[in-house]
Structures are given as C-alpha cells and as structure tokens.
Design a protein around this motif. Sequence first.
Motif, PDB file in Angstrom:
ATOM      1  N   ALA A   1       0.626  -1.177   0.336  1.00  0.00           N
ATOM      2  CA  ALA A   1       0.068  -0.199   0.097  1.00  0.00           C
ATOM      3  C   ALA A   1       1.000   2.007  -0.245  1.00  0.00           C
ATOM      4  N   ILE A   2       1.980   1.547   0.754  1.00  0.00           N
ATOM      5  CA  ILE A   2       3.367   2.160   0.941  1.00  0.00           C
ATOM      6  C   ILE A   2       2.796   2.449  -0.432  1.00  0.00           C
ATOM      7  N   LYS A   3       3.753   1.550  -1.094  1.00  0.00           N
ATOM      8  CA  LYS A   3       4.867   1.591  -2.260  1.00  0.00           C
ATOM      9  C   LYS A   3       3.700   2.321  -3.728  1.00  0.00           C
ATOM     10  N   LYS A   4       2.218   2.113  -3.141  1.00  0.00           N
ATOM     11  CA  LYS A   4       1.071   2.256  -4.746  1.00  0.00           C
ATOM     12  C   LYS A   4       0.724   3.854  -3.490  1.00  0.00           C
ATOM     13  N   SER A   5       1.891   4.404  -2.385  1.00  0.00           N
ATOM     14  CA  SER A   5       0.806   5.439  -2.565  1.00  0.00           C
ATOM     15  C   SER A   5      -0.747   5.635  -1.694  1.00  0.00           C
ATOM     16  N   ASP A   6      -1.480   4.174  -1.449  1.00  0.00           N
ATOM     17  CA  ASP A   6      -3.068   3.756  -1.249  1.00  0.00           C
ATOM     18  C   ASP A   6      -3.496   4.452   0.578  1.00  0.00           C
ATOM     19  N   LYS A   7      -4.135   5.299   0.668  1.00  0.00           N
ATOM     20  CA  LYS A   7      -3.358   5.795   2.041  1.00  0.00           C
ATOM     21  C   LYS A   7      -5.153   5.285   2.234  1.00  0.00           C
TER      22      LYS A   7
ATOM     23  N   SER B   1      -4.166   3.562   6.067  1.00  0.00           N
ATOM     24  CA  SER B   1      -4.553   3.375   7.223  1.00  0.00           C
ATOM     25  C   SER B   1      -5.395   2.333   7.771  1.00  0.00           C
ATOM     26  N   GLN B   2      -5.641   1.490   7.343  1.00  0.00           N
ATOM     27  CA  GLN B   2      -6.491   0.166   7.795  1.00  0.00           C
ATOM     28  C   GLN B   2      -5.446  -1.084   8.298  1.00  0.00           C
ATOM     29  N   HIS B   3      -4.302  -0.667   7.461  1.00  0.00           N
ATOM     30  CA  HIS B   3      -2.830  -1.789   7.730  1.00  0.00           C
ATOM     31  C   HIS B   3      -2.650  -1.041   8.992  1.00  0.00           C
ATOM     32  N   ILE B   4      -2.261  -0.221   9.071  1.00  0.00           N
ATOM     33  CA  ILE B   4      -1.601   0.566  10.552  1.00  0.00           C
ATOM     34  C   ILE B   4      -2.466   0.550  11.377  1.00  0.00           C
ATOM     35  N   LYS B   5      -4.342   0.673  11.182  1.00  0.00           N
ATOM     36  CA  LYS B   5      -4.805   0.550  12.093  1.00  0.00           C
ATOM     37  C   LYS B   5      -4.740  -1.099  12.729  1.00  0.00           C
TER      38      LYS B   5
END
Length: 274
Positions: A234-240, A244-248
């Motif tokens: 998600a970070i590589k794709k800048s998918d905000k 947010s979902q995975h950090i949560k």
Amino acid sequence: MRALAGILSLLLLTSAFAKNIKLKDPPDELSKYYPPKSEKYEFLSLMHQLSTSMTGLVVNIKGEDWQNAQLWAEKLQENYLKIGQMVKKWDRNLKKTNAQKLVEAVKNKDKTAAMENLKAIGRTCVQCHGAYQASVKVKYHTPDFEKINVEDPVSGEKLDYGKYMKNMTNDMKLLKIYLTEGKNKEAKKAGLSFTKRLKGLSQSCSECHTQEEGSEKIYFGERTQKHISALQEAIKKSDKKAISQHIKWISQNNCAKCHNVHQTLYLIKEKFGD
C-alpha cells in the motif's frame, strides 16, 4: 449558578485526586533475593513453601490427621521465622509466639487453639502482602528493557530499546504527515522504514521469549506478517485508505497488546528508580 458549578467541579477534582494509588517501596535487603542480584528468587520460593505449609496444615487439621498436621505445623513455623532471618526489617512484625503456640496446639490435638493461632499468623501475611506484594511484583518481576539492544535494520546501528521504539514511532507519524501533505516520496521512505523497524523489533522478543510458541509468534505471527506485507504494498502505491487500515490493525493487535503487557508495568517500575 456558575459559582455552584465551579464548586461542584472542584469537589469532583478533589475526589479524583483523593484516589491516587501509592506503592510502598520494599526494604532494600529484599533485593538480594531477586534479579539482578540473584536469579534464584529465594524469597519467592520461601513464600511458596510457606503457603504450601499452611494448606497442608489446614487440610490435615480438618481431616484430624494430627501426625501429618504436626509435620506441616513445624514446617510452617520454620518457614515463617525465615522471613525475619532473610529480611530483618520484617522480623519484628512476625507473630513468633503464635507460631510456637500453633505447633503446641497441634501436638495437643487442640483444633480451636490451632486455628486461632493460624489466623493470627495469617493476618501478618495479609498485612505484608497488602503493603508490598504489588510493588515487589512491579520492581523485581518486570523486565528491564534498558538492557536490551536492538540492531536497527535502517541505520545498521545497535540501539537501546527506547531509542529504537522512538525511531519506529516517528516513522509511522511521518508517514501519516507526509501522506496528508501529499508528499508521496517522503511518505514512502518513512513508511518503508517503519515496516523494516517493526519487523526488526521481533528480534528483541526472543531475548526473553525463548520458546517456539512464545509471545514472539503471537505478536509477529502469520496474521501480523500479512498485514506488514500488505502495508508495504500500500505504501509503494501511496494507497492512503489501505495504509490507514493496515496501520490501524497493527496498532490494535500488535503495538497495543504488547504495550498493555509490558509498557504499563515498566513505566511504574521506573518510578522506583535503582
């Protein structure tokens, strides 16, 4: 009306502060029976022996097995008196006369006298546990994270635990800040540093949790690894949204659970000092 509200607020605050919790510092001489001065936990072992002696005594008095009751009464007296031998400060609080009368009552098969003297001894145990048990567990049983170093997978340095956690937390905050500001390149760098440091953190768990099925596997098991990998994508794709979902999920299921087990007790332990 406003004045009344102010007074009520003050009363509520006063009531809240009146419930402050205080932990009593154990005697210094107790420290020689716990890490780092001793790994044998001699005083804890004595407490277990004393507790077993009490149970053995009560069971045999109730069963009127006076021969075994005497055996446990003598063990109880011996273990009880060792408290004062090991920690001089606590010697004066011991009910030595009651301990002797307890042994004599059991020899005379006097159930009433035996139980009265046992209760007197038990009250000293309850008083001491009430004053010191929580602080002893915090002071001597909580892991000392200051002695743990972690190799930083980003910088290659050996860092103490506090510094490592601070770097990792800053990575996560910078990831959120840069994403909010639309700085995707900086966000990607901070985010990937965060995931590297989160993975690297697992090495510190194995310092204490040496069993294969230990906490390391719980906190860094298959589900956590899947979320870390998904977060990296998600970070590589800048998918905000995905970030947010995975950090949560990681915050709630990895960070918070570990903090709830270790951080709270460690923060209290720091208040005791050396």
